[in-house]
Design a protein around this motif. Structure first.
Motif, PDB file in Angstrom:
ATOM      1  N   CYS A  60       0.865  -1.193   0.000  1.00  0.00           N
ATOM      2  CA  CYS A  60       0.000   0.000   0.000  1.00  0.00           C
ATOM      3  C   CYS A  60       0.897   1.237   0.000  1.00  0.00           C
ATOM      4  CB  CYS A  60      -0.862  -0.004   1.256  1.00  0.00           C
ATOM      5  SG  CYS A  60       0.122   0.027   2.758  1.00  0.00           S
ATOM      6  N   TYR A  61       0.273   2.398  -0.139  1.00  0.00           N
ATOM      7  CA  TYR A  61       1.065   3.640  -0.175  1.00  0.00           C
ATOM      8  C   TYR A  61       1.833   3.856   1.137  1.00  0.00           C
ATOM      9  CZ  TYR A  61      -3.619   4.892   1.542  1.00  0.00           C
ATOM     10  OH  TYR A  61      -4.822   4.901   2.200  1.00  0.00           O
ATOM     11  N   GLY A  62       1.223   3.480   2.273  1.00  0.00           N
ATOM     12  CA  GLY A  62       1.889   3.701   3.564  1.00  0.00           C
ATOM     13  C   GLY A  62       3.127   2.839   3.707  1.00  0.00           C
ATOM     14  N   VAL A  63       3.020   1.607   3.241  1.00  0.00           N
ATOM     15  CA  VAL A  63       4.163   0.689   3.318  1.00  0.00           C
ATOM     16  C   VAL A  63       5.261   1.137   2.353  1.00  0.00           C
ATOM     17  CG1 VAL A  63       4.851  -1.645   2.638  1.00  0.00           C
ATOM     18  CG2 VAL A  63       2.942  -1.316   4.215  1.00  0.00           C
ATOM     19  N   CYS A 151       2.402   6.019   8.965  1.00  0.00           N
ATOM     20  CA  CYS A 151       1.475   6.266   7.856  1.00  0.00           C
ATOM     21  C   CYS A 151       0.480   7.373   8.228  1.00  0.00           C
ATOM     22  CB  CYS A 151       0.720   4.975   7.552  1.00  0.00           C
ATOM     23  SG  CYS A 151      -0.510   5.178   6.259  1.00  0.00           S
ATOM     24  N   ASP A 153      -2.551   7.614   7.475  1.00  0.00           N
ATOM     25  CA  ASP A 153      -3.857   7.082   7.873  1.00  0.00           C
ATOM     26  C   ASP A 153      -3.875   6.704   9.356  1.00  0.00           C
ATOM     27  OD1 ASP A 153      -4.460   7.446   5.262  1.00  0.00           O
ATOM     28  OD2 ASP A 153      -5.188   5.425   4.886  1.00  0.00           O
ATOM     29  N   VAL A 154      -2.739   6.272   9.858  1.00  0.00           N
ATOM     30  CA  VAL A 154      -2.645   5.969  11.292  1.00  0.00           C
ATOM     31  C   VAL A 154      -2.729   7.280  12.081  1.00  0.00           C
ATOM     32  CG1 VAL A 154      -1.126   5.056  13.098  1.00  0.00           C
ATOM     33  CG2 VAL A 154      -1.292   3.872  10.901  1.00  0.00           C
ATOM     34  N   THR A 250      -6.420   0.657  11.827  1.00  0.00           N
ATOM     35  CA  THR A 250      -6.762   0.931  10.422  1.00  0.00           C
ATOM     36  C   THR A 250      -6.967  -0.323   9.580  1.00  0.00           C
ATOM     37  OG1 THR A 250      -4.402   1.016   9.985  1.00  0.00           O
ATOM     38  CG2 THR A 250      -5.528   3.131  10.301  1.00  0.00           C
ATOM     39  N   THR A 251      -6.489  -1.467  10.074  1.00  0.00           N
ATOM     40  CA  THR A 251      -6.453  -2.658   9.218  1.00  0.00           C
ATOM     41  C   THR A 251      -7.451  -3.732   9.633  1.00  0.00           C
ATOM     42  OG1 THR A 251      -4.628  -3.388  10.596  1.00  0.00           O
ATOM     43  CG2 THR A 251      -4.048  -2.389   8.495  1.00  0.00           C
ATOM     44  N   CYS A 286      -8.396   2.141   6.825  1.00  0.00           N
ATOM     45  CA  CYS A 286      -7.674   2.868   5.773  1.00  0.00           C
ATOM     46  C   CYS A 286      -8.135   2.409   4.382  1.00  0.00           C
ATOM     47  CB  CYS A 286      -6.172   2.708   5.935  1.00  0.00           C
ATOM     48  SG  CYS A 286      -5.526   1.177   5.285  1.00  0.00           S
ATOM     49  N   ALA A 288      -6.474   1.570   1.784  1.00  0.00           N
ATOM     50  CA  ALA A 288      -5.766   0.416   1.211  1.00  0.00           C
ATOM     51  C   ALA A 288      -6.342  -0.895   1.745  1.00  0.00           C
ATOM     52  CB  ALA A 288      -4.277   0.510   1.544  1.00  0.00           C
ATOM     53  N   THR A 289      -6.640  -0.934   3.035  1.00  0.00           N
ATOM     54  CA  THR A 289      -7.235  -2.139   3.633  1.00  0.00           C
ATOM     55  C   THR A 289      -8.590  -2.406   2.997  1.00  0.00           C
ATOM     56  OG1 THR A 289      -6.097  -1.832   5.725  1.00  0.00           O
ATOM     57  CG2 THR A 289      -8.133  -3.093   5.804  1.00  0.00           C
TER      58      THR A 289
HETATM   59  S1  SF4 Z   1      -2.683   2.340   7.591  1.00  0.00           S
HETATM   60 FE1  SF4 Z   1      -3.297   1.397   5.645  1.00  0.00          FE
HETATM   61  S2  SF4 Z   1      -2.190   2.592   4.073  1.00  0.00           S
HETATM   62 FE2  SF4 Z   1      -1.218   3.007   6.050  1.00  0.00          FE
HETATM   63  S3  SF4 Z   1       0.451   1.508   6.192  1.00  0.00           S
HETATM   64 FE3  SF4 Z   1      -1.320   0.601   7.246  1.00  0.00          FE
HETATM   65  S4  SF4 Z   1      -2.320  -0.644   5.652  1.00  0.00           S
HETATM   66 FE4  SF4 Z   1      -0.952   0.790   4.592  1.00  0.00          FE
END
Ligand code: SF4
Length: 412
Positions: A60-63, A151, A153-154, A250-251, A286, A288-289
């Motif tokens: 995902c973008y965060g990773v 990230c 989103d976190v 988020t996941t 998030c 991506a999840t």
């Molecule tokens: S919060 Fe979502 S986008 Fe961010 S690193 Fe975790 S899985 Fe990836």
């Protein structure tokens, strides 16, 4: 020791550094094969075997950002000792690669002894899930250069739970109490004066216990015993279940998070004579999840013989993909291609037993076989390619000559 002033932030993502990082990241994790299959609609037929990929899977973008920053730190500070708080992401192959680059791994929440080893010359990486407030403060106090890969989103969840704390609202966090992200979020739910309150619920059964306490009170000792590792210091169910804001790791599984907030809202509304003024909810699953869960539901609409979910066994978003898959078809949760031991045996993680086991009879000997594949947000494409190649090999298929030779070695 007196506090050392925090170091200035350094921009690691300069064009020069990033172009070098990009090249290295691609050489470690990219797969032209996977890109090619994606470009042709996510389906590949090889002889009598069909591979179907989910529309969304993998990094995902965060990773990607966290990995980029870790690689950039290595380039910008070539001679410094770089330490990582826990794992950069939940994938053992990626973490092994990070270690091979000379980045040492500390505990996610290091003890005083480990913190004492840090000096102002050290660079410390905060992983994509973030870190607890007390850990970040302890590292800052040592004067280290911090590279924060948390990230965005976190951080959005943190904003919500801080707001709850400021308004004397208890944060009920849907998550795993031992997960780094949930621990980091819980530490923010205390607020700056550490007076805020939180309660972490794992599932619907725990939610029902909370709802019962909301409706008709509870045996305090029993309640506190049950949630002993999932509540803020001084938590009192008689006081701190009055005003609740639901947040989540988020996941998590979206459907479960939605059901949890529904049940808590209903309990509060019933207790408060039809008013939901003491309840709030922000959707913090998030994107991506969500995309990966939606894409898997779509993949499961296809006619598949089995599903392989590739990823780290401690990856939360990957585990939820497995939960979704196993409700419908035979689903195998594997770390990488090495788990496909033979056409008869597979080494895989059993979510219900919480351990890796060896099972037999996973690969049906059908004249025509369709295998679905997906992967969590922390799984690189090279591991997907290896898995595809291994399935084809076990099926005795000729492998397309254009496939990249997927010999994986840790590269410095
Ligand atoms: S919060 Fe979502 S986008 Fe961010 S690193 Fe975790 S899985 Fe990836």
């Amino acid at each position: 020791m007196s506090a050392t002033p925090a170091r200035k932030k350094i921009n690691l993502r300069t064009p020069d550094v990033m172009s070098r990082v990009q090249a290295q990241v691609e050489s470690h994790y990219r797969s032209e094969t996977v890109e090619r299959i994606r470009a042709q609609g996510g389906v590949m037929r090889q002889g009598s075997t069909v591979i179907r990929l989910a529309k969304e899977f993998g990094f995902c973008y965060g990773v990607e950002r966290a990995i980029d920053l870790a690689y950039a730190a290595r380039k910008v500070f070539p001679d410094s000792r770089i330490s990582l708080l826990g794992e950069i992401i939940h994938n053992p192959d990626v973490n092994a690669q990070i270690t091979a680059m000379g980045i040492r791994q500390l505990a996610a929440h290091p003890d005083d002894k480990d913190i004492a080893t840090l000096t102002p010359e050290d660079v410390v990486l905060i992983p994509a899930f973030g870190a607890e407030v007390s850990t970040v403060e302890a590292v800052k106090a040592r004067g280290c250069q911090i590279v924060d890969t948390t990230c965005g989103d976190v951080m959005s969840v943190w904003k919500r739970v801080r707001q709850n704390a400021a308004e004397s609202v208890t944060s009920v966090i849907h998550g795993k109490a031992i997960h780094e992200e949930t621990r980091a979020t819980a530490s923010r739910a205390l607020g700056p004066d550490r007076q805020g309150q939180y309660l972490i619920v794992l599932d619907l059964a725990e939610t029902d216990a909370v709802c019962e306490a909301i409706r008709q009170g509870c045996d305090k000792a029993v309640f506190l015993q049950h949630f002993q590792n999932a509540i803020s210091p001084g938590f009192d169910p008689d006081i701190h279940l009055q005003r609740i804001g639901v947040a989540n790791q988020t996941t998590m599984l979206r459907s479960e998070t939605e059901e949890i907030q529904n049940r808590i809202r209903t309990a509060i509304t019933e207790r408060d004579g039809g008013s939901s003024a003491n309840f709030r909810y922000f959707d913090t699953i998030c994107g991506a999840t969500q995309d990966r869960q939606d894409a898997l539901f779509q993949l499961l609409d296809e006619s598949l013989d089995l599903l392989l979910v590739v990823g780290g066994y401690n990856s939360s978003n990957t585990s939820h993909l497995v939960e979704i898959g196993e409700k419908t078809i035979p689903t195998w949760f594997v770390r990488n291609a090495d788990c496909l031991v033979s056409g008869e045996e597979i080494r895989h993680f059993d979510l219900h037993r919480g351990e890796e086991i060896l099972s037999a009879g996973w690969l049906p000997e059908k004249p025509s076989l369709t295998v679905g594949i997906t992967a969590g947000a922390s799984c690189p494409n090279n591991l997907i390619e290896d898995t595809i190649r291994r399935i084809l090999e076990l099926r005795g298929e000729q492998i397309d000559g254009e496939f990249r030779n997927a010999e994986r070695e840790l590269k410095a």
